[in-house]
Design an enzyme around this catalytic site. Structure first.
Site, mmCIF file in Angstrom:
data_model
loop_
_atom_site.group_PDB
_atom_site.id
_atom_site.type_symbol
_atom_site.label_atom_id
_atom_site.label_comp_id
_atom_site.label_asym_id
_atom_site.label_seq_id
_atom_site.Cartn_x
_atom_site.Cartn_y
_atom_site.Cartn_z
ATOM 1 N N ASP A 181 -1.897 -0.536 6.117
ATOM 2 C CA ASP A 181 -2.054 0.114 7.419
ATOM 3 C C ASP A 181 -3.506 0.334 7.810
ATOM 4 O O ASP A 181 -3.773 0.933 8.860
ATOM 5 C CB ASP A 181 -1.329 1.476 7.414
ATOM 6 C CG ASP A 181 -2.062 2.508 6.577
ATOM 7 O OD1 ASP A 181 -2.341 3.610 7.093
ATOM 8 O OD2 ASP A 181 -2.373 2.225 5.409
ATOM 9 N N ASP A 210 0.865 -1.170 0.000
ATOM 10 C CA ASP A 210 0.000 0.000 0.000
ATOM 11 C C ASP A 210 0.907 1.228 0.000
ATOM 12 O O ASP A 210 2.115 1.122 0.248
ATOM 13 C CB ASP A 210 -0.885 -0.033 1.250
ATOM 14 C CG ASP A 210 -1.694 1.233 1.444
ATOM 15 O OD1 ASP A 210 -2.362 1.670 0.484
ATOM 16 O OD2 ASP A 210 -1.635 1.802 2.548
ATOM 17 N N LEU A 211 0.326 2.405 -0.248
ATOM 18 C CA LEU A 211 1.142 3.621 -0.292
ATOM 19 C C LEU A 211 0.966 4.485 0.950
ATOM 20 O O LEU A 211 1.831 4.544 1.816
ATOM 21 C CB LEU A 211 0.806 4.420 -1.552
ATOM 22 C CG LEU A 211 1.592 5.730 -1.732
ATOM 23 C CD1 LEU A 211 3.088 5.462 -1.867
ATOM 24 C CD2 LEU A 211 1.063 6.496 -2.949
ATOM 25 N N ASP A 212 -0.176 5.173 1.053
ATOM 26 C CA ASP A 212 -0.398 6.125 2.149
ATOM 27 C C ASP A 212 -0.491 5.401 3.492
ATOM 28 O O ASP A 212 -1.304 4.488 3.665
ATOM 29 C CB ASP A 212 -1.690 6.907 1.905
ATOM 30 C CG ASP A 212 -1.607 7.772 0.658
ATOM 31 O OD1 ASP A 212 -0.962 8.823 0.713
ATOM 32 O OD2 ASP A 212 -2.176 7.375 -0.379
ATOM 33 N N LYS A 237 -10.536 -1.326 -2.543
ATOM 34 C CA LYS A 237 -10.469 -1.901 -1.197
ATOM 35 C C LYS A 237 -11.730 -1.522 -0.421
ATOM 36 O O LYS A 237 -12.209 -0.400 -0.569
ATOM 37 C CB LYS A 237 -9.229 -1.367 -0.472
ATOM 38 C CG LYS A 237 -7.916 -1.640 -1.217
ATOM 39 C CD LYS A 237 -6.743 -0.901 -0.581
ATOM 40 C CE LYS A 237 -5.479 -1.041 -1.402
ATOM 41 N NZ LYS A 237 -4.335 -0.309 -0.818
ATOM 42 N N THR A 286 -2.552 0.912 -4.455
ATOM 43 C CA THR A 286 -3.070 2.048 -3.699
ATOM 44 C C THR A 286 -4.494 2.405 -4.097
ATOM 45 O O THR A 286 -4.918 2.143 -5.226
ATOM 46 C CB THR A 286 -2.157 3.280 -3.891
ATOM 47 O OG1 THR A 286 -2.733 4.410 -3.243
ATOM 48 C CG2 THR A 286 -1.958 3.601 -5.362
ATOM 49 N N SER A 287 -5.200 3.023 -3.169
ATOM 50 C CA SER A 287 -6.552 3.511 -3.445
ATOM 51 C C SER A 287 -6.538 4.885 -4.099
ATOM 52 O O SER A 287 -7.581 5.414 -4.456
ATOM 53 C CB SER A 287 -7.366 3.561 -2.148
ATOM 54 O OG SER A 287 -7.589 2.267 -1.645
#
Length: 212
Positions: A158, A11-13, A133, A101-102
């Site tokens: 996260d 994931d990114l953020d 997601k 990522t979203s």
């Protein structure tokens, strides 16, 4: 404990970069300018922007509303920084990785550039999937782009929606944070070690981080 995978899907953020303040500012500004009660944003963390916009605006305003949010999010990047252990992790796994990522692709590129995060060639963004997601589609697409079985991949997340997405896709899950439902949970990526061994990625984690 040592675990092995064919690839790592990050994931990114909140996982590789800290964009919490920028994300909050972007949504609060968006809500104010769209005439939306900001309280309605509660519980949206980890969900794709297009799904949030779809839940808060009527159909005829959604395309414009999403473009409005993307404009804000790509221009307000103050405080976006890389998280501990993130650079070391993505460099250690080499080509055995993807970012899932979203965010839309433009927001993803803006934030990774702002954080000075090394480029990851394989990206899955909100623009690439029809269901985000917590549905499994993003992680299924991530594994497919790498030509791999998701059941032999690690999803690093996260948020609860992100972990649910990875789990539903069949991935082993690594949670970043606290009080998360994941196979392994650590405060940040500095608490684990990745290395490529042959054609696989080895993950070393503290025994206490592994959930039974």
């Amino acid at each position: 404990m040592r675990l092995e995978f064919d690839a790592v899907l990050f994931d990114l953020d909140g996982t590789l970069i800290d964009s919490t303040a920028a994300v909050r500012r972007a949504w609060e500004r968006w809500a104010a300018e769209e005439g939306i009660d900001p309280g309605l944003l509660a519980g949206t963390k980890g969900k794709p922007a297009k799904d949030i916009v779809a839940a808060l605006l009527p159909p005829e305003r959604q395309e414009e509303g999403l473009a409005h949010y993307s404009h804000i999010a790509t221009h307000d990047l103050e405080g976006v920084v890389v998280l501990p252990g993130a650079v070391e992790a993505i460099e250690a796994v080499g080509d055995h990785k993807a970012i899932v990522t979203s965010c839309t692709r433009d927001v993803t590129e803006a934030r990774t550039t702002a954080a000075d995060l090394p480029v990851t060639e394989v990206l899955v963004t909100a623009d690439d999937v029809d269901r985000g997601k917590p549905e499994p589609v993003p992680y299924l697409v991530g594994a497919e782009k790498l030509g791999l079985d998701p059941r032999r991949c690690l999803a690093v997340e996260d948020t609860a929606p992100g972990l649910a997405s990875g789990r539903a896709a069949g991935c082993t899950t690594l949670g970043i944070g606290h009080d998360l439902d994941a196979d392994v949970v650590v405060p940040d990526l500095s608490h684990v070690r990745f290395e490529v061994v042959g054609d696989r990625v080895a993950l070393t984690v503290p025994d206490a981080a592994v959930r039974s």
